[in-house]
Design an enzyme around this catalytic site. Sequence first.
Site, PDB file in Angstrom:
ATOM      1  CG  MET A  13      -1.917  -1.107   1.114  1.00 21.65           C
ATOM      2  SD  MET A  13      -2.887  -1.216   2.595  1.00 21.65           S
ATOM      3  CE  MET A  13      -1.630  -1.419   3.812  1.00 21.65           C
ATOM      4  N   GLY A  14       1.158   1.731  -1.203  1.00 24.78           N
ATOM      5  CA  GLY A  14       1.948   2.950  -1.299  1.00 24.78           C
ATOM      6  C   GLY A  14       1.395   3.829  -0.217  1.00 24.78           C
ATOM      7  CB  THR A  15      -0.471   4.041   1.957  1.00 21.67           C
ATOM      8  OG1 THR A  15      -0.793   2.743   1.600  1.00 21.67           O
ATOM      9  CG2 THR A  15      -1.435   4.516   2.994  1.00 21.67           C
ATOM     10  CB  THR A  16      -1.656   9.394   1.752  1.00 16.31           C
ATOM     11  OG1 THR A  16      -0.947   9.516   0.549  1.00 16.31           O
ATOM     12  CG2 THR A  16      -1.428  10.605   2.617  1.00 16.31           C
ATOM     13  N   GLY A 145       2.946   8.672   0.757  1.00 13.94           N
ATOM     14  CA  GLY A 145       2.414  10.002   0.443  1.00 13.94           C
ATOM     15  C   GLY A 145       2.668  11.033   1.520  1.00 13.94           C
TER      16      GLY A 145
END
Lengths: 233, 236
Positions: A13-16, A145
Amino acid sequence: MDQKMDFNAPHSMGTTIIGVTYNGGVVLGADSRTSTGVYVANRASDKITKLTDNVYVCRSGSAADSQVVSDYVTYFLHQHTIQLGQPATVKVAANLVRLLSYNNKNLLETGLIVGGWDKYEGGQIFGVPLGGTIVQQPFAIGGSGSSYLYGFFDQAWKEGMTKDEAEDLVKKAVSLAIARDGASGGVVRTVIINSDGVTRNFYPGDQLPLWHEELEPHNSLLDILGAPEPMNI
Amino acid sequence: MASNSDSVSDTQRTLYPYVTGTSVVALKYKDGILMAADMGGSYGSTLRYKSIDRLRPIGKHSLLGASGEISDFQEILRYLDELILYDNMWDDGNSLGPKEVHNYLTRVMYNRRNKFNPLWNALVLGGVKNGQKYLGMVNMIGINFEDNHVATGLGNHLTRPILRDEWHENLTFEEGVKLLEKCMRVLLYRDRSAVNKIQISKITEEGATLFPPYSLKTYWEFAAFKNPTVGAEGSW
């Protein structure tokens, strides 16, 4: 020259992810992109997971690792609640997350933000980054992120916000991160937790502000061109 | 649930740190020990956390300052909590002094090093018991020693020379604080992991005092800073 798509790359989950306290509770927020290498495996994932009725966790990093940690903590907290006879505190939930992260630091790659409300300390946010450090903060950001949000929060965060101000801040922040982080995207989900309970919200792209060099979305070019040219005979 | 004592020991090899604290500096003064550290927790090159408490009182007679991996420091605090608790439970009027706590920490750190699973820290342990001042250091490979002034990390290179020059026996509290601040300022200028929010604490026979966090003024008004190339146009 085509990029080889590695469909077997670990789901990450690259994610922010964001957690913010406000005057009366907490607001948790996250994007919804799960990637396998360059492919977006899930464009509408839910990264804000329930641990108990009053404590939720935002997950980032390896999808599998964050899911298994959440599952174990939910399991332990359930038993703990039965034994305790009352809702678990946010601190206990966060410390269980810490225990798993710390004792398995060689195996896990997940950064988590635990947030919730209990009757003793009100709204609290705990960051549990890689390695298993636990740190209570008035607000926490995480995921790839979040790199783009340190400056934003340094400037925009203030103590004692209202629920709506806090949710607006979270929405704006996730949306800014999505604009610049390739590994974050999709919709913005928020979860508000306070003494009244839990509220889940869902904000697709068209309900979010537009940033630099972004344009209003349209269904088709044809709508922009207006009425079609009359036929010439 | 896997834990340190599990048979997954094969996967417990030398690690790498994630969230780290930078230098700790400490010195002996007239009434006891003075210790200083900033409140930063770095995540690689990002200055991610700026309110991490890296100085803690231990029992009645000691102060612990830690640099390195914060999660390992938090675990060490739990070990020490248990150590002090058991010591108190004897209820025999005796209490563990800084020498004993330092020895305990040394054993823990060295043992972990031998198992190739170190606690990734450099620790400073200072205290006073029965009028005797003690200041020691132990790091992740088990190196330990005591001295009149100690520092960890970059502090070893930047501040020990200052301390070797300016430390003397029976510094007053004011002199000690000024000297520590001089050290912390140099670290602020020259250590890229330093954060301008420092904590100073002291420990004397009476007990430990943790002063509130504050920021240091820095000096930039040098002519050479304002015009670096005035003597050599075209250079950089």
